[in-house]
Design a protein around this motif. Structure first.
Motif, PDB file in Angstrom:
ATOM      1  N   PHE A   1       0.787  -1.128  -0.185  1.00 17.34           N
ATOM      2  CA  PHE A   1       0.013   0.077  -0.126  1.00 17.34           C
ATOM      3  C   PHE A   1       0.732   1.246  -0.071  1.00 17.34           C
ATOM      4  O   PHE A   1       0.769   2.064  -0.784  1.00 17.34           O
ATOM      5  CB  PHE A   1      -0.954  -0.214   1.240  1.00 17.34           C
ATOM      6  CG  PHE A   1      -1.862   1.258   1.280  1.00 17.34           C
ATOM      7  CD1 PHE A   1      -2.966   1.164   0.560  1.00 17.34           C
ATOM      8  CD2 PHE A   1      -1.377   2.316   2.432  1.00 17.34           C
ATOM      9  CE1 PHE A   1      -3.852   2.324   0.643  1.00 17.34           C
ATOM     10  CE2 PHE A   1      -2.293   3.400   2.072  1.00 17.34           C
ATOM     11  CZ  PHE A   1      -3.524   3.522   1.493  1.00 17.34           C
TER      12      PHE A   1
ATOM     13  N   ARG B   1       2.536   1.425  -3.337  1.00 16.45           N
ATOM     14  CA  ARG B   1       1.479   2.220  -4.525  1.00 16.45           C
ATOM     15  C   ARG B   1       1.469   3.660  -4.237  1.00 16.45           C
ATOM     16  O   ARG B   1       1.260   4.472  -5.233  1.00 16.45           O
ATOM     17  CB  ARG B   1       0.280   1.423  -4.140  1.00 16.45           C
ATOM     18  CG  ARG B   1       0.228   0.238  -4.884  1.00 16.45           C
ATOM     19  CD  ARG B   1      -1.063  -0.176  -4.921  1.00 16.45           C
ATOM     20  NE  ARG B   1      -1.242  -1.575  -5.441  1.00 16.45           N
ATOM     21  CZ  ARG B   1      -2.045  -2.724  -4.906  1.00 16.45           C
ATOM     22  NH1 ARG B   1      -2.719  -2.605  -3.929  1.00 16.45           N
ATOM     23  NH2 ARG B   1      -1.940  -3.711  -5.856  1.00 16.45           N
TER      24      ARG B   1
ATOM     25  N   PHE C   1       4.278  -9.891  -3.391  1.00 15.81           N
ATOM     26  CA  PHE C   1       5.040  -8.726  -3.660  1.00 15.81           C
ATOM     27  C   PHE C   1       5.364  -8.645  -5.300  1.00 15.81           C
ATOM     28  O   PHE C   1       4.993  -7.511  -5.771  1.00 15.81           O
ATOM     29  CB  PHE C   1       6.312  -8.909  -2.885  1.00 15.81           C
ATOM     30  CG  PHE C   1       6.897  -7.364  -2.768  1.00 15.81           C
ATOM     31  CD1 PHE C   1       6.592  -6.452  -1.863  1.00 15.81           C
ATOM     32  CD2 PHE C   1       7.840  -6.995  -3.591  1.00 15.81           C
ATOM     33  CE1 PHE C   1       7.085  -5.116  -1.643  1.00 15.81           C
ATOM     34  CE2 PHE C   1       8.573  -5.893  -3.649  1.00 15.81           C
ATOM     35  CZ  PHE C   1       8.126  -4.847  -2.647  1.00 15.81           C
TER      36      PHE C   1
ATOM     37  N   ARG D   1       3.843 -10.013  -7.719  1.00 17.95           N
ATOM     38  CA  ARG D   1       2.619  -9.834  -8.429  1.00 17.95           C
ATOM     39  C   ARG D   1       2.051  -8.518  -8.439  1.00 17.95           C
ATOM     40  O   ARG D   1       1.559  -7.760  -9.155  1.00 17.95           O
ATOM     41  CB  ARG D   1       1.471 -10.992  -8.111  1.00 17.95           C
ATOM     42  CG  ARG D   1       1.731 -12.218  -8.738  1.00 17.95           C
ATOM     43  CD  ARG D   1       1.901 -12.429 -10.170  1.00 17.95           C
ATOM     44  NE  ARG D   1       0.743 -11.946 -11.027  1.00 17.95           N
ATOM     45  CZ  ARG D   1      -0.146 -12.425 -11.493  1.00 17.95           C
ATOM     46  NH1 ARG D   1      -0.268 -13.681 -11.354  1.00 17.95           N
ATOM     47  NH2 ARG D   1      -1.191 -12.170 -12.481  1.00 17.95           N
ATOM     48  N   GLN D   2       1.781  -7.919  -7.036  1.00 19.77           N
ATOM     49  CA  GLN D   2       0.744  -6.839  -6.476  1.00 19.77           C
ATOM     50  C   GLN D   2       1.740  -5.597  -6.783  1.00 19.77           C
ATOM     51  O   GLN D   2       1.218  -4.446  -6.836  1.00 19.77           O
ATOM     52  CB  GLN D   2       0.303  -6.944  -5.417  1.00 19.77           C
ATOM     53  CG  GLN D   2      -0.584  -8.059  -5.278  1.00 19.77           C
ATOM     54  CD  GLN D   2      -1.218  -8.316  -4.129  1.00 19.77           C
ATOM     55  OE1 GLN D   2      -1.433  -7.474  -3.228  1.00 19.77           O
ATOM     56  NE2 GLN D   2      -2.454  -9.342  -4.101  1.00 19.77           N
ATOM     57  N   VAL D   3       3.057  -5.437  -6.778  1.00 16.18           N
ATOM     58  CA  VAL D   3       3.623  -4.240  -6.970  1.00 16.18           C
ATOM     59  C   VAL D   3       4.093  -3.744  -8.392  1.00 16.18           C
ATOM     60  O   VAL D   3       4.500  -4.673  -9.040  1.00 16.18           O
ATOM     61  CB  VAL D   3       5.065  -4.250  -6.068  1.00 16.18           C
ATOM     62  CG1 VAL D   3       6.057  -2.948  -6.409  1.00 16.18           C
ATOM     63  CG2 VAL D   3       4.987  -4.349  -4.568  1.00 16.18           C
ATOM     64  N   ASP D   4       3.608  -2.815  -8.769  1.00 16.04           N
ATOM     65  CA  ASP D   4       3.653  -2.384  -9.944  1.00 16.04           C
ATOM     66  C   ASP D   4       4.933  -1.563 -10.126  1.00 16.04           C
ATOM     67  O   ASP D   4       4.842  -0.302 -10.001  1.00 16.04           O
ATOM     68  CB  ASP D   4       2.257  -1.387 -10.510  1.00 16.04           C
ATOM     69  CG  ASP D   4       2.391  -0.976 -11.736  1.00 16.04           C
ATOM     70  OD1 ASP D   4       2.771  -1.536 -12.475  1.00 16.04           O
ATOM     71  OD2 ASP D   4       1.440   0.001 -12.027  1.00 16.04           O
TER      72      ASP D   4
ATOM     73  N   TRP E   1       1.005 -11.983 -17.433  1.00 13.74           N
ATOM     74  CA  TRP E   1       1.817 -12.924 -16.411  1.00 13.74           C
ATOM     75  C   TRP E   1       2.297 -13.996 -17.292  1.00 13.74           C
ATOM     76  O   TRP E   1       2.459 -15.211 -17.173  1.00 13.74           O
ATOM     77  CB  TRP E   1       1.074 -13.439 -15.304  1.00 13.74           C
ATOM     78  CG  TRP E   1       2.156 -13.598 -14.120  1.00 13.74           C
ATOM     79  CD1 TRP E   1       2.510 -14.624 -13.617  1.00 13.74           C
ATOM     80  CD2 TRP E   1       3.080 -12.576 -13.602  1.00 13.74           C
ATOM     81  NE1 TRP E   1       3.424 -14.574 -12.395  1.00 13.74           N
ATOM     82  CE2 TRP E   1       3.857 -13.200 -12.607  1.00 13.74           C
ATOM     83  CE3 TRP E   1       3.207 -11.347 -13.665  1.00 13.74           C
ATOM     84  CZ2 TRP E   1       4.730 -12.703 -11.582  1.00 13.74           C
ATOM     85  CZ3 TRP E   1       4.103 -10.412 -12.971  1.00 13.74           C
ATOM     86  CH2 TRP E   1       4.862 -11.167 -11.993  1.00 13.74           C
TER      87      TRP E   1
ATOM     88  N   LYS F   1       7.182  -6.361 -16.711  1.00 13.86           N
ATOM     89  CA  LYS F   1       7.633  -6.256 -15.402  1.00 13.86           C
ATOM     90  C   LYS F   1       8.874  -7.264 -15.348  1.00 13.86           C
ATOM     91  O   LYS F   1       8.680  -8.508 -15.642  1.00 13.86           O
ATOM     92  CB  LYS F   1       6.742  -6.327 -14.392  1.00 13.86           C
ATOM     93  CG  LYS F   1       7.208  -6.363 -12.858  1.00 13.86           C
ATOM     94  CD  LYS F   1       6.292  -7.067 -12.012  1.00 13.86           C
ATOM     95  CE  LYS F   1       5.049  -6.315 -11.524  1.00 13.86           C
ATOM     96  NZ  LYS F   1       4.311  -6.983 -10.384  1.00 13.86           N
TER      97      LYS F   1
END
Lengths: 412, 412
Positions: free
Chosen positions: A326, A329, A350, A352-355, B92, B401
Motif C-alpha cells: 500500500f 503504491r 509482492f 505480483r502486486q507491486v507495479d 503474466w 515487469k
C-alpha cells in the motif's frame, strides 16, 4: 544548418542504414573507435574548456566530476563500442511467423525505429554510448546535450563523423545540436515528421519539460523512489548488507534505495542493527514507531515522496506485506522495489502486486541497469509503460513490421 | 462525479483486476454478454434517440448507418465478447527467463498497462469491443465517445456495469465520460497520474488533437494512404482482382488502397484492363503517362497525399521498383503497402525497404486488421512506431515487469 535540415539528412541516411548488414555497421563502429583514439588529445582539450567554465560557474564538485574526461574515460568509451560490436544485431528478427487459413504467411519482423532524438545532461560519454546503440540497431540519432558540455560533445561528434567517413556508413547518421538556446529543444520536440521517438535523459525538470512539450512520442526515463521492504521472516544479516548496498554504493542514481519499510514484528531486532551499520554515513529519518526504537530524525509526509539521491534514508515500520505494498503504491515511482523475505507467499504477493519496472526478492535494487541485466549497454531506464519498461538495450530500440506473403489473396 | 473521481475509482479497481485469474475475468465477460442480451430493448431505445438526432442534424447516410444499432448488431457484440473469452490471457507470461553469473534469476513478465483511455467517434460497438479487450488483458478503461452516440454508449455502459455487478469483477473497471464538452477531453489527455495510455480512434482531426494536447503517452491510430505497386512481372489477372478488392470492397477504411503505381513496362497492357474493371464504380485520377493510355481525370500533386476513403483511385506510372519505393516514402503514411510481382528480388527489396506497419507481397492491403491477422479482435491499428505497430490485439495491451529473484546479492 537549421534543425530541419539536420533532420532531413538523418531521414535520408536512415533509409540506407535501416537495412544495412550487421558486418558493415560493425565496421563503422570499429572505425569510430579508432577515430576516438586518434582524436583523444583534441577531445581532452575541448573538454578542458567545459570543465574550466563549469568551475568558473561554481558547478557542484560531483557534477564537474561527471563532466570531466580523461584518457581512461575515453578508453572506456572505446571499450563500450567494442562491447556493442559483440552484441547481436536486433534488426530483422522474428519469433512470430504464422500462416492463415487462406494461405497468407505473416511474420512480425523487427525493424529500426528510424530517427531517435536524445536530450541529455552533463555526462559526455552518453554521446558515444547513445550513438553506438543507435547505429547497431539501425537508427539515426539526433543529439542535444547540455550547454555545460557543448565543447566536449562537439569534439566527440566530430571524431565520430571522421570515423564514419572511413566506413561504409554515412556520416549523416548522427547529428548534434550545438545551439544552446532552449527554444531549439522545443522545436525538436514537435518534429513528428522527422523524429520517431525522443528519449530524455537527465533530471526531473528536463523530463517534465519534454513530456509537457513533446508531440513526438517520448520514452520517459529516470526518476526512482525505490523501496526495500524487510518482511517478518527476512534474513537479518543479508538484509543489512542489501540495504547498505542499495543506499550507499552509489546514492546519486535512480536505482538507489530511498525508503526502507520494516515489518513491525522484526523492527525491534532489525532497526538497531541497521542503525549501527549506516549511521556514520547516512542520515536516517524515521516514522514515530522507528523513533521509539532508534534515535533518529523524524520523517515527515514529504519524505515518503522524496528521491533523495543522497546519503539520506527514510524508514517506516509497517503492519505487514499488504501495508508495505500500500505504501509503495502511494509513494513509489514504479522504478525498482524489493522485498526481503523467506516467505514464498509474501514473495509471490509482492512480485505480483507491486507495479514497477523491476521487482526484487532478496537482492539489491541497484541491479536495475542494462549492463547488470546482461543487455551489454543501455539507452536509459524507462519509467513509463508503453514501448519499453526498465533498462533499454538494443532490443528496445526497434519497432516491428508485419510482412505478409500471398499468392493473390483478397478479403471476402 | 468529476473526471478525476472516475480516474481514482479506475486506479483502485485496477489494483485488483491486474492480477485476477483468467477464469474470473472470463466469468465477468460472460455476465456482461448476458446483460447486453437482457438490456437489448433498452439499448435499442436509447440508440433510437441518437439516430433521430443525427437525422435531424442531417448527418451523412453512411455515418448514420455506422451509428445505428439493431438486434443483430447487439448479437454481434455479444458474439465478439464470447470470442474474447476464448482468447489466451496475455498477462503474466514470459518468453525470457535467464540467470546471471551472480545467481540472480530474471524474468521479463507481461503485466497489464493499468488504465487505458479510449477516445472514439460514432460506432457504439467500440464501447463493447474496447471494454472486453481491456478487461481480458487486466486493464481498466475510461471511455469517451462522440456526442452523437452519447445515449447509445451510456446505455451500453449501463448494461456492462449491471453485468459486472453479477460477476467477480468490480463494476468500477469501466467508466464513461458523458460530459460532451471538449474541454473534458483536454483534461483527460493530461491526467498522467491516473491514465497509462490513451488511444484515439477516429478521423485525422481527432487524432491530431490528441497528439497535440496529450501529455499521457498515446498510441496513434488510423490514417492510411495505402499503395499497391504493380511490378513488371506481376500476374495481371491476380493484380486486377487484388486492386479491385483493396479499393472497392470497403473504401471508407484505413487499409483500403488509395494509389496504384504501375511499372512502365506493363502499363500499356495492364491499365486498360484495370480501367475496364473499375471505371463503373471508381473515379480514376491518373498521372500524365497514365492518361496517355486510359481516358481518366488528371491527378494533381495533392492527390498523391490523399486518403480518399471513397470510390476514387490515383494511378501513376513509375520507372521501376525503386521509383515505387521512393514514391511511397514521400507520400505514404506507413500503414499498409503492397507489391504485386513474380520477382523474388523485387519482393524482398520492397519488403525490406518500404517502411510501414504491414508490407504485402501479392495480396490485398485490406487484410491489415486484428481479426484477419488472427488476433481475435483489435483495439485499433497503430500507425506510430513505439509500443505497437499495426493491428493491436490483446498482446499489445500489456507492458512488462522484470522480476529478479536472489538470495542476498549486492552490486559490486
Amino acid at each position: 544548418m537549421t534543425l530541419v535540415d539536420k533532420c532531413k539528412k538523418l531521414c535520408k541516411a536512415s533509409e540506407i542504414l535501416a537495412t544495412m548488414d550487421t558486418k558493415l555497421k560493425n565496421e563503422a563502429l570499429y572505425q569510430v573507435g579508432l577515430s576516438l583514439k586518434e582524436y583523444k588529445a583534441f577531445i581532452l582539450e575541448e573538454n578542458k574548456k567545459d570543465v574550466e567554465k563549469a568551475k568558473k560557474d561554481n558547478m557542484k564538485e560531483s557534477l564537474i566530476d561527471r563532466l570531466c574526461l580523461s584518457e581512461e574515460r575515453i578508453d572506456d568509451m572505446i571499450e563500450g563500442i567494442h562491447n556493442i560490436i559483440e552484441l547481436k544485431d536486433p534488426v530483422w528478427k522474428s519469433n512470430e511467423l504464422w500462416t492463415l487459413e487462406n494461405g497468407l504467411t505473416l511474420s512480425k519482423m523487427t525493424v529500426p525505429l528510424g530517427v531517435i532524438g536524445i536530450i541529455y545532461e552533463s555526462r559526455p560519454n552518453v554521446t558515444v554510448d547513445a550513438f553506438s546503440l543507435a547505429l547497431k540497431s539501425g537508427n539515426c540519432i539526433l543529439l542535444r546535450g547540455s550547454s555545460s558540455s557543448i565543447n566536449s560533445n562537439n569534439a566527440l561528434v566530430y571524431a565520430i563523423k571522421e570515423g564514419l567517413k572511413k566506413s561504409p556508413v554515412s556520416e549523416n547518421v548522427i547529428e548534434f545540436i550545438d545551439d544552446i538556446d532552449r527554444s531549439v529543444v522545443k522545436e525538436m520536440l514537435t518534429l513528428n515528421e522527422y523524429i520517431d521517438v525522443i528519449i530524455p535523459r537527465g533530471g526531473k525538470d528536463l523530463i517534465q519539460f519534454v513530456v509537457k512539450n513533446a508531440t513526438v512520442p517520448t520514452i520517459e526515463t529516470g526518476v526512482g523512489n525505490c523501496h526495500i521492504f524487510v518482511d517478518e521472516t527476512a534474513d537479518i544479516k543479508k538484509s543489512i548488507d542489501i540495504i547498505e548496498n542499495a543506499k550507499v554504493q552509489r546514492p546519486g542514481v535512480c536505482n538507489a534505495c530511498e525508503t526502507v519499510l520494516v515489518h513491525k514484528k522484526i523492527a525491534n531486532l532489525f532497526l538497531p542493527k541497521l542503525y549501527d551499520r549506516l549511521i556514520e554515513r547516512v542520515e536516517i529519518r524515521g516514522c514515530q514507531e522507528t523513533k521509539k526504537i532508534i534515535p533518529v530524525n523524524s520523517a515527515i509526509e514529504e519524505d515518503w515522496y522524496k528521491e533523495y539521491l543522497d546519503y539520506i534514508l527514510a524508514v517506516k515500520v509497517v503492519e505487514n506485506v499488504d501495508d508495505a505494498i500500500f505504501h509503495i503504491r502511494k509513494y513509489g515511482t514504479k522504478h525498482s522495489e524489493a522485498i526481503l523475505t523467506e516467505s514464498l507467499t509474501n514473495a509471490n504477493k509482492f512480485l505480483r502486486q507491486v507495479d514497477a519496472a523491476a521487482v526484487y526478492v532478496n537482492a539489491s535494487t541497484r541491479f536495475t541497469d542494462g549492463g547488470q541485466f546482461g543487455f551489454g549497454a543501455e539507452m536509459g531506464i524507462s519509467t513509463q509503460k508503453i514501448h519499453a519498461r526498465g533498462p533499454m538495450g538494443l532490443n528496445e530500440l526497434v519497432t516491428v513490421k508485419y510482412t505478409i506473403i500471398g499468392n493473390g489473396q483478397i478479403r471476402e
